[in-house]
Design an enzyme around this catalytic site. Structure first.
Site, PDB file in Angstrom:
ATOM      1  N   ALA A 208      21.666  40.899   7.301  1.00 27.12           N
ATOM      2  CA  ALA A 208      20.647  40.281   6.452  1.00 27.12           C
ATOM      3  C   ALA A 208      21.254  39.812   5.127  1.00 27.12           C
ATOM      4  CB  ALA A 208      19.536  41.287   6.178  1.00 27.12           C
TER       5      ALA A 208
ATOM      6  N   ASN B  96       1.251   1.541   7.131  1.00 27.01           N
ATOM      7  CA  ASN B  96       0.935   0.701   5.974  1.00 27.01           C
ATOM      8  C   ASN B  96       0.780   1.514   4.700  1.00 27.01           C
ATOM      9  OD1 ASN B  96       0.752  -1.843   7.378  1.00 27.01           O
ATOM     10  ND2 ASN B  96      -1.083  -0.996   8.334  1.00 27.01           N
TER      11      ASN B  96
ATOM     12  N   LYS C  52       9.229  -0.562   2.619  1.00 30.15           N
ATOM     13  CA  LYS C  52       8.435   0.219   3.576  1.00 30.15           C
ATOM     14  C   LYS C  52       9.261   0.720   4.759  1.00 30.15           C
ATOM     15  CE  LYS C  52       5.079  -1.728   6.168  1.00 30.15           C
ATOM     16  NZ  LYS C  52       3.724  -2.253   6.388  1.00 30.15           N
TER      17      LYS C  52
ATOM     18  N   GLY D  12       3.862 -15.540   6.853  1.00 28.84           N
ATOM     19  CA  GLY D  12       3.233 -15.098   8.102  1.00 28.84           C
ATOM     20  C   GLY D  12       4.253 -14.742   9.174  1.00 28.84           C
ATOM     21  N   THR D  13       3.727 -14.067  10.225  1.00 29.98           N
ATOM     22  CA  THR D  13       4.630 -13.580  11.284  1.00 29.98           C
ATOM     23  C   THR D  13       5.300 -14.744  12.039  1.00 29.98           C
ATOM     24  OG1 THR D  13       2.656 -13.407  12.669  1.00 29.98           O
ATOM     25  CG2 THR D  13       3.435 -11.383  11.648  1.00 29.98           C
TER      26      THR D  13
ATOM     27  N   LYS E  13      22.764  24.631   8.824  1.00 27.05           N
ATOM     28  CA  LYS E  13      23.113  23.212   8.726  1.00 27.05           C
ATOM     29  C   LYS E  13      24.530  23.029   9.257  1.00 27.05           C
ATOM     30  CE  LYS E  13      25.469  21.202   5.976  1.00 27.05           C
ATOM     31  NZ  LYS E  13      26.290  20.781   4.836  1.00 27.05           N
TER      32      LYS E  13
ATOM     33  N   ASN F 207      -3.810  -6.947  20.184  1.00 27.73           N
ATOM     34  CA  ASN F 207      -2.407  -7.352  20.236  1.00 27.73           C
ATOM     35  C   ASN F 207      -1.552  -6.267  19.583  1.00 27.73           C
ATOM     36  OD1 ASN F 207       0.071  -8.641  19.933  1.00 27.73           O
ATOM     37  ND2 ASN F 207      -0.621  -9.860  18.172  1.00 27.73           N
TER      38      ASN F 207
ATOM     39  N   ARG G 252       0.804  -1.235   0.000  1.00 26.36           N
ATOM     40  CA  ARG G 252       0.000   0.000   0.000  1.00 26.36           C
ATOM     41  C   ARG G 252       0.834   1.282   0.000  1.00 26.36           C
ATOM     42  NH1 ARG G 252      -3.883  -0.850   4.823  1.00 26.36           N
ATOM     43  NH2 ARG G 252      -2.590  -2.661   5.229  1.00 26.36           N
TER      44      ARG G 252
ATOM     45  N   GLN H 121      13.750 -13.984   4.740  1.00 31.26           N
ATOM     46  CA  GLN H 121      12.568 -14.840   4.666  1.00 31.26           C
ATOM     47  C   GLN H 121      12.122 -14.814   3.204  1.00 31.26           C
ATOM     48  OE1 GLN H 121       9.027 -13.203   6.363  1.00 31.26           O
ATOM     49  NE2 GLN H 121       8.083 -15.194   6.761  1.00 31.26           N
TER      50      GLN H 121
END
Ligand code: UD1
Ligand code: CA
Length: 427
Positions: free
Chosen positions: A351, A232, A24, A82-83, A322, A174, A17, A77
């Site tokens: 200035a 997400n 992500k 799945g988790t 900076k 959860n 998404r 993985q």
């Protein structure tokens, strides 16, 4: 009982998404990737090793972590099943480990270090085998629900997709954060099956396993559900910025900093500000900075990071800073860029002053040093590397390419001409 601690951070999900080529967990909130915020909080719990489970876009995440967080180990993985499967994959690195394992998600960057520390302490003090973090949501849709028995003890977690209408009404969810005594309970991870609505291996099934096998299983409920807010989508990313922003402004105001307009002020969590400093509207402060007391910052100032500002300093309208160290009682009030610079005490910057710190051909950045009491006239460009000595004066409109000694006047201005009666000559 306090035990050795390692963490497993789940970050293999696709993040569809986000509609992004960037994985992500590398998307940023206040200039820091989501995964970095999770790892920094985790490190504060005393975790000696963070095992990060990666999948989609894994190489980029791996590269980022190896450059920035030395105590992280990568596990790939290949298929996201799945988790529970993700934790099984991480288990390859935890064979024969006898300490505690903190499990959390790479896309919940708002978790506070204090909360994680309290969570691990709770787990240890209760001699718990499995502890799961929970929170109460007004709108719990999408989350796994916490099921408690008549004695208010944790029984199991049921995912939204496997829930009936009664379960869906439960507001305790959860949080996706677990602490597991690996010696007594990692065998439960091996036993997780995928017989559920999504045909996924759920880490949440470890709760039921713990209850059946007489393990000590506890929930730990947190008050502020914002902490487990998950990212997400781009919309979530923007919401998370607002949560962190408001949290930081409140913390600063509680500590004695005045924030004139809480709607337009952005201050990174990594910025420290001392009491009685006033932040005027539309100020953006990014990265790591230290600001002293009795300063006035803004309106419309932009600090881009690595700035140290001592006491009684004024930073004004349309001033960008900076990598700058600005000492006490110095003023930088209007339309100015100060980068890679050291400004002494009682310096006045006119200035429209620019420190030209960057050579775009060589990509080299150089330093400007302005010593105590120097006064820089308006519309000056200082081409770095350059040093302006103590109490030196720079005439307005100068382009300074060479050092100017203490107490000297530096001036590169062309002499003014005046052509008398120019208008009436009829040319
Ligand atoms: C999960 C929990 C849910 C909880 C919620 C909290 C399960 C089954 N459900 O649901 O009870 O309320 O988190 O946010 O655990 N991941 C992998 N590999 C995978 C699948 C997921 O690494 O194969 C990672 C994702 O990148 C993500 C995290 O695990 O960081 C959670 O996965 P996600 O699919 O978002 O779980 P939820 O459905 O939100
Ligand atoms: Ca999620």
């Amino acid at each position: 009982m306090k035990k050795d601690l390692k963490a497993v951070i789940l970050a293999a999900g696709k993040g569809t998404r986000m509609k992004s080529k960037t994985p992500k967990v590398l998307h940023e909130i206040f200039n820091k990737p989501l995964i970095a915020r999770v790892i920094e909080a985790t490190n504060k719990t005393g975790s000696v090793e963070n095992i990060v489970v990666i999948g989609h876009g894994g190489e980029l995440v791996e590269k980022y972590l190896s450059q920035n967080y030395k105590n992280s180990t990568i596990v790939v993985q290949k298929e996201q099943l799945g988790t529970g499967h993700a934790v099984k994959t991480a288990n390859e690195k935890l064979k024969n480990y006898k300490g505690n394992v903190l499990i959390l998600c790479g896309d919940t960057p708002l978790i506070k270090k204090e909360t994680l520390i309290d969570f691990v302490n709770f787990h240890n003090e209760n001699n718990s085998d499995i502890t799961v973090m929970s929170a109460v949501f007004d709108n719990p849709k999408g989350y796994g629900r916490i099921i408690r028995n008549k004695n208010d003890e944790l029984e199991e977690i049921i995912e939204e997709k496997d829930a009936d209408e009664n379960v869906k009404k439960i507001k305790e969810v959860n949080a996706g954060v677990y602490c597991i005594n690996w010696e007594t309970s990692s065998i439960g991870i091996d036993e997780i099956k995928n017989n559920n609505a999504q045909k996924e291996y759920y880490i949440t099934d470890i709760i039921k396993w713990g209850k059946i096998n007489n393990k000590r299983v506890f929930p730990y409920t947190i008050n502020d559900s914002d902490e487990i807010f998950g990212i997400n989508s781009r919309e979530n990313l923007a919401e998370a910025v607002q949560i962190l922003r408001k949290r930081k402004l409140k913390e600063l105001m509680d500590e004695g900093v005045t924030i004139v307009d809480t709607n337009t002020t952005y201050i990174s969590p990594e910025t420290q500000i001392e009491p009685d400093t006033i932040i005027l509207p539309s100020v953006v402060i990014e990265g790591e900075n230290k600001i002293g007391k009795n300063c006035k910052i803004g309106p419309f100032s932009h600090l881009r990071g690595d700035c140290t500002i001592e006491d009684n300093v004024k930073i004004g309208n349309f001033v960008e800073l900076k990598k700058a160290h600005v000492k006490s009682r110095t003023n930088v009030c209007h339309l100015t860029y100060i980068g890679d610079s050291e400004l002494g005490e009682n310096v006045n910057i006119g200035a429209g002053t620019i420190t030209a710190n960057y050579d775009s051909r060589t990509k080299i950045k150089s330093k400007t040093i302005i010593e105590n009491g120097a006064s820089i006239g308006s519309n000056t460009v200082m081409v770095a590397p350059v040093t302006i000595g103590e109490n030196a004066l720079i005439g307005a409109g100068s382009i300074i390419t060479k050092d100017v000694g203490a107490n000297s006047l530096g001036l590169t201005r062309a002499p003014q001409k005046e052509i008398k009666n120019y208008i009436n000559k009829g040319e």
